[in-house]
Enzyme design. Structure first.
Site, PDB file in Angstrom:
ATOM      1  N   GLU A   1       2.436   6.154   6.698  1.00 31.28           N
ATOM      2  CA  GLU A   1       3.765   6.323   6.076  1.00 31.28           C
ATOM      3  C   GLU A   1       4.425   7.628   6.516  1.00 31.28           C
ATOM      4  OE1 GLU A   1       4.918   3.735   4.927  1.00 31.28           O
ATOM      5  OE2 GLU A   1       3.101   2.626   4.400  1.00 31.28           O
TER       6      GLU A   1
ATOM      7  N   HIS B   1       6.064   6.925   9.722  1.00 32.19           N
ATOM      8  CA  HIS B   1       7.408   6.331   9.549  1.00 32.19           C
ATOM      9  C   HIS B   1       8.431   7.399   9.167  1.00 32.19           C
ATOM     10  CE1 HIS B   1       6.451   2.117   9.917  1.00 32.19           C
ATOM     11  NE2 HIS B   1       5.740   2.023   8.795  1.00 32.19           N
TER      12      HIS B   1
ATOM     13  N   GLN C   1       2.905  -5.512  22.324  1.00 27.88           N
ATOM     14  CA  GLN C   1       1.957  -6.232  21.448  1.00 27.88           C
ATOM     15  C   GLN C   1       2.737  -7.285  20.675  1.00 27.88           C
ATOM     16  OE1 GLN C   1      -0.656  -3.605  19.173  1.00 27.88           O
ATOM     17  NE2 GLN C   1      -0.515  -4.896  17.360  1.00 27.88           N
TER      18      GLN C   1
ATOM     19  N   ASP D   1      -8.281   1.099   7.443  1.00 29.49           N
ATOM     20  CA  ASP D   1      -8.323   2.559   7.584  1.00 29.49           C
ATOM     21  C   ASP D   1      -9.445   3.010   8.529  1.00 29.49           C
ATOM     22  OD1 ASP D   1      -6.292   2.575   5.714  1.00 29.49           O
ATOM     23  OD2 ASP D   1      -7.301   3.967   4.344  1.00 29.49           O
TER      24      ASP D   1
ATOM     25  N   LEU E   1       0.820  -1.212   0.000  1.00 29.92           N
ATOM     26  CA  LEU E   1       0.000   0.000   0.000  1.00 29.92           C
ATOM     27  C   LEU E   1       0.854   1.263   0.000  1.00 29.92           C
ATOM     28  CD1 LEU E   1      -2.488  -1.150   2.759  1.00 29.92           C
ATOM     29  CD2 LEU E   1      -3.047  -0.824   0.337  1.00 29.92           C
TER      30      LEU E   1
END
Ligand code: ARG
Ligand code: ZN
Length: 257
Positions: A167, A170, A197, A230, A124
């Site tokens: 993104e 990141h 997690q 999303d 993606l």
């Protein structure tokens, strides 16, 4: 913490057919999603579980379309380039070089570069972390995952612009919330206030989802840095906000206007 930093963005559209040549409005809807999510003005902030509200953070970062290109000429902040590459491999970065069927980056000290193209292998999007080479710095998004419905006309769970949010997270130094190893409780995203997690989440889990003895609240699967749909993502934490602000004011400080 700095209030209201603004980052100029240039979107580079690379298209091999007209479907990939997405509309200005689809791109503008991505900018809207970024401005909502990075200011905790996303309407679905109300879906953050009460148990996590004490760590929900507001990055207070704004994004605007570039208004001048690298030569100082007026621009709408969107470049469009026809390419003979039907798709791009994310490990190769060809979309970032004009000579390889892509489009060269604009100066990363002045712009956040976001390339939009067809990607192989059901990816993606991807981003370069702070500290990498200038020529490949920025974010790449699959054209189908840009912006939100209905201006994003593509069906599926990735049409609300959260790939862009993830993104850019990141690009501002955030790691995946589960730490990089799947099924591991010993690795970490190096953020204090995200629960430990074991692995990535997907789809839209029901709260609470327990792993790594992290009860009663369990995994923060609605964090933008997990892999859920999303529609099921809605927060960054205070610790993630601190990390992003630290990056913005060290390695990416030249960008701020
Ligand atoms: N790098 C991730 C991928 O390509 C992005 C995941 C984005 N998640 C989302 N819900 N939009 O798989
Ligand atoms: Zn990711």
């Amino acid at each position: 913490n700095s209030l209201g930093d603004t980052i100029p963005v240039v979107f580079h559209v690379l298209y091999n057919n007209q479907q990939q040549n997405i509309s200005d409005l689809q791109i503008l809807s991505q900018l809207d999603v970024l401005n909502e999510d990075f200011n905790r003005r996303n309407p679905d902030a109300s879906n953050t579980p009460a148990a996590f509200l004490n760590v929900a953070g507001n990055p207070q970062v704004y994004f605007c379309l570039a208004s001048l290109d690298p030569e100082g000429k007026p621009t709408n902040g969107i470049t469009r380039t026809q390419t003979n590459q039907a798709s791009f491999e994310y490990t190769e970065n060809k979309m970032k070089f004009t000579a390889q069927g892509g489009r060269d980056a604009w100066d990363r000290n002045l712009y956040l570069n976001i390339w939009i193209c067809n990607l192989t292998n059901n990816i993606l999007g991807f981003a370069q972390f702070p500290g990498g080479p200038a020529a490949t710095d920025g974010v790449t998004l699959l054209y189908r995952a840009v912006g939100r419905t209905p201006l994003n006309p593509f069906p599926g769970p990735y049409n609300r612009g959260r790939t862009g949010t993830h993104e850019v997270g990141h690009w501002l130094g955030l790691r995946h919330i589960w730490g990089e190893a799947d099924n591991s409780c010993t690795d970490s995203d190096l953020i204090e206030d995200t629960p430990n997690q074991d692995g990535k989440s997907s789809g839209c889990p029901v709260f609470p989802r327990i792993s790594c003895n992290n009860g009663p609240n369990g995994d923060m699967f609605m964090n933008y840095m997990d892999y859920t749909n999303d529609a099921c993502m809605n927060l960054f934490t205070l610790g993630q906000v601190d990390r992003m602000n630290a990056v913005l004011h060290t390695s990416r400080t030249a960008l701020l206007q």
